[in-house]
Design a protein around this motif. Structure first.
Motif, PDB file in Angstrom:
ATOM      1  N   PHE A   1       0.831  -1.211   0.000  1.00  0.00           N
ATOM      2  CA  PHE A   1       0.000   0.000   0.000  1.00  0.00           C
ATOM      3  C   PHE A   1       0.864   1.259   0.000  1.00  0.00           C
ATOM      4  N   VAL A   2       1.888   1.300   0.848  1.00  0.00           N
ATOM      5  CA  VAL A   2       2.767   2.475   0.935  1.00  0.00           C
ATOM      6  C   VAL A   2       3.474   2.721  -0.393  1.00  0.00           C
ATOM      7  N   ARG A   3       3.994   1.670  -1.016  1.00  0.00           N
ATOM      8  CA  ARG A   3       4.700   1.856  -2.283  1.00  0.00           C
ATOM      9  C   ARG A   3       3.741   2.267  -3.394  1.00  0.00           C
ATOM     10  N   ALA A   4       2.521   1.748  -3.380  1.00  0.00           N
ATOM     11  CA  ALA A   4       1.543   2.144  -4.395  1.00  0.00           C
ATOM     12  C   ALA A   4       1.242   3.637  -4.295  1.00  0.00           C
ATOM     13  N   VAL A   5       1.104   4.140  -3.064  1.00  0.00           N
ATOM     14  CA  VAL A   5       0.860   5.576  -2.873  1.00  0.00           C
ATOM     15  C   VAL A   5       2.081   6.381  -3.306  1.00  0.00           C
ATOM     16  N   ASP A   6       3.266   5.953  -2.886  1.00  0.00           N
ATOM     17  CA  ASP A   6       4.489   6.693  -3.214  1.00  0.00           C
ATOM     18  C   ASP A   6       4.712   6.774  -4.721  1.00  0.00           C
ATOM     19  N   LEU A   7       4.419   5.686  -5.426  1.00  0.00           N
ATOM     20  CA  LEU A   7       4.680   5.634  -6.866  1.00  0.00           C
ATOM     21  C   LEU A   7       3.504   6.120  -7.698  1.00  0.00           C
ATOM     22  N   GLY A   8       2.328   6.220  -7.081  1.00  0.00           N
ATOM     23  CA  GLY A   8       1.179   6.785  -7.781  1.00  0.00           C
ATOM     24  C   GLY A   8       0.390   5.820  -8.633  1.00  0.00           C
TER      25      GLY A   8
ATOM     26  N   LEU B   1      -1.769   5.810   6.119  1.00  0.00           N
ATOM     27  CA  LEU B   1      -0.446   5.834   5.489  1.00  0.00           C
ATOM     28  C   LEU B   1       0.628   6.235   6.492  1.00  0.00           C
ATOM     29  N   ASP B   2       0.347   7.269   7.282  1.00  0.00           N
ATOM     30  CA  ASP B   2       1.326   7.726   8.268  1.00  0.00           C
ATOM     31  C   ASP B   2       1.615   6.630   9.287  1.00  0.00           C
ATOM     32  N   HIS B   3       0.557   5.971   9.760  1.00  0.00           N
ATOM     33  CA  HIS B   3       0.749   4.895  10.741  1.00  0.00           C
ATOM     34  C   HIS B   3       1.464   3.700  10.109  1.00  0.00           C
TER      35      HIS B   3
ATOM     36  N   ALA C   1       7.819  13.679   5.881  1.00  0.00           N
ATOM     37  CA  ALA C   1       7.101  12.557   6.475  1.00  0.00           C
ATOM     38  C   ALA C   1       5.873  12.197   5.652  1.00  0.00           C
ATOM     39  N   GLU C   2       5.124  13.204   5.224  1.00  0.00           N
ATOM     40  CA  GLU C   2       3.886  12.949   4.487  1.00  0.00           C
ATOM     41  C   GLU C   2       4.161  12.277   3.148  1.00  0.00           C
ATOM     42  N   GLU C   3       5.273  12.645   2.500  1.00  0.00           N
ATOM     43  CA  GLU C   3       5.559  12.102   1.175  1.00  0.00           C
ATOM     44  C   GLU C   3       6.569  10.959   1.205  1.00  0.00           C
ATOM     45  N   GLY C   4       6.876  10.482   2.407  1.00  0.00           N
ATOM     46  CA  GLY C   4       7.690   9.280   2.519  1.00  0.00           C
ATOM     47  C   GLY C   4       9.137   9.452   2.126  1.00  0.00           C
ATOM     48  N   MET C   5       9.695  10.643   2.336  1.00  0.00           N
ATOM     49  CA  MET C   5      11.095  10.886   2.010  1.00  0.00           C
ATOM     50  C   MET C   5      11.986  10.544   3.203  1.00  0.00           C
TER      51      MET C   5
END
Length: 302
Positions: free
Chosen positions: A10-17, A66-68, A135-139
């Protein structure tokens, strides 16, 4: 269901769009990724993603989750690091953010060399000129330029770059002479759009002198690379940090104007989120940047 694996997907799907991009990175199929996210949504009881043909985006509940999820995955990485200790080289992916120009001119080549030395680490370099919420954008790490950083990040000042007026020899050969700062008022000065002060230059000179010079010009642009090109094309003089033009000064393509005068130096910062565990790969990258940036062309130690 493997909850941790589904959260990572899920996290990678959000990060990559997109689900397909996440599938390619995870070396699986798009239907497999879609099923993992759908199972996670059933498990938590809410919809986490808005799916469209344009781009994948988290719902309001998805942004909270996502944050959690990032924190849980960070804790997992911390636990593994603690158990494994220093028995093996750092591994995993780094997400790094930087402004476009310094990313292209300095960071990109440096990062490729870094990856050659650390073959178990991969990197995703995101270049843009907006201020990113790490933090919000996973950097994991950001290299930023300018004034004091925001309070919600940990920042280390790693270098400073002199800022002075430069121009092309061809421009200077055909333009009115510039002998003192006030002469800049007779020229169309290239300026950065959205700068704090668009119509004045504040220059420090010999023996502690300071002059505030009104400047004009018909062209402003919000890109450091465009400023660099404009200077090369002879569009006028302009204020530029040394890191942006050092190679052009060394080759003679640009020359310093009023070399005894300069503006406040530009400060370089390495930043990382203050609330996230930093795995070994992130700590290693931060330390390497802190050691290297002062030696990049156009920089000096802070």
């Amino acid at each position: 269901m493997d909850t941790l694996n589904a959260m990572a997907t899920f996290v990678r799907a959000v990060d990559l769009g997109s689900l397909s991009a996440a599938a390619r990175e995870l070396r699986t199929t798009q239907p497999t990724v879609s099923k993992a996210v759908a199972a996670l949504e059933r498990h938590v009881g809410v919809r986490l993603l808005e799916r469209s043909t344009a781009r994948l985006a988290p719902t309001d509940e998805g942004r909270v989750f996502l944050d959690h999820a990032r924190r849980v995955l960070d804790l997992q990485a911390e636990a593994l690091d603690q158990v494994r200790g220093h028995a093996r080289a750092p591994t995993g992916q780094l997400r790094i953010n930087a402004p476009l120009a310094i990313g292209q001119l300095r960071l990109n080549a440096w990062l490729l060399d870094f990856l050659k030395m650390h073959t178990a680490v991969s990197a995703e370099l995101i270049l843009n000129d907006r201020f990113v919420d790490l933090a919000e954008e996973g950097m994991d790490v950001a290299l930023r330029l300018g004034g004091a950083p925001p309070p919600h990040v940990v920042a280390r000042e790693v270098g400073r770059s002199r800022r002075g007026v430069v121009a092309s020899p061809a421009y200077l050969a055909s333009a009115p002479r510039i002998r003192r700062p006030a002469d800049l008022s007779r020229h169309e000065v290239l300026r950065f759009a959205w700068a704090a002060s668009l119509d004045t230059l504040v220059l420090d000179g010999p023996r502690g002198t300071r002059e505030t010079v009104p400047v004009a010009g018909r062209y402003r642009v919000n890109s450091s690379m465009a400023i660099r090109e404009g200077l090369l094309l002879g569009a006028g003089p302009g204020l530029a940090p040394d890191w942006l033009v050092q190679d052009l000064l060394d080759s003679g393509a640009l020359v310093r104007v009023l070399p005894a005068w300069h503006a406040e130096p530009q400060r370089a910062w390495v930043m990382y989120p203050s609330l996230r565990y930093r795995p070994a790969r992130s700590r290693m990258l931060v330390d390497a940047l802190c050691d290297s940036v002062p030696s990049w062309p156009g920089f000096r130690a802070a």
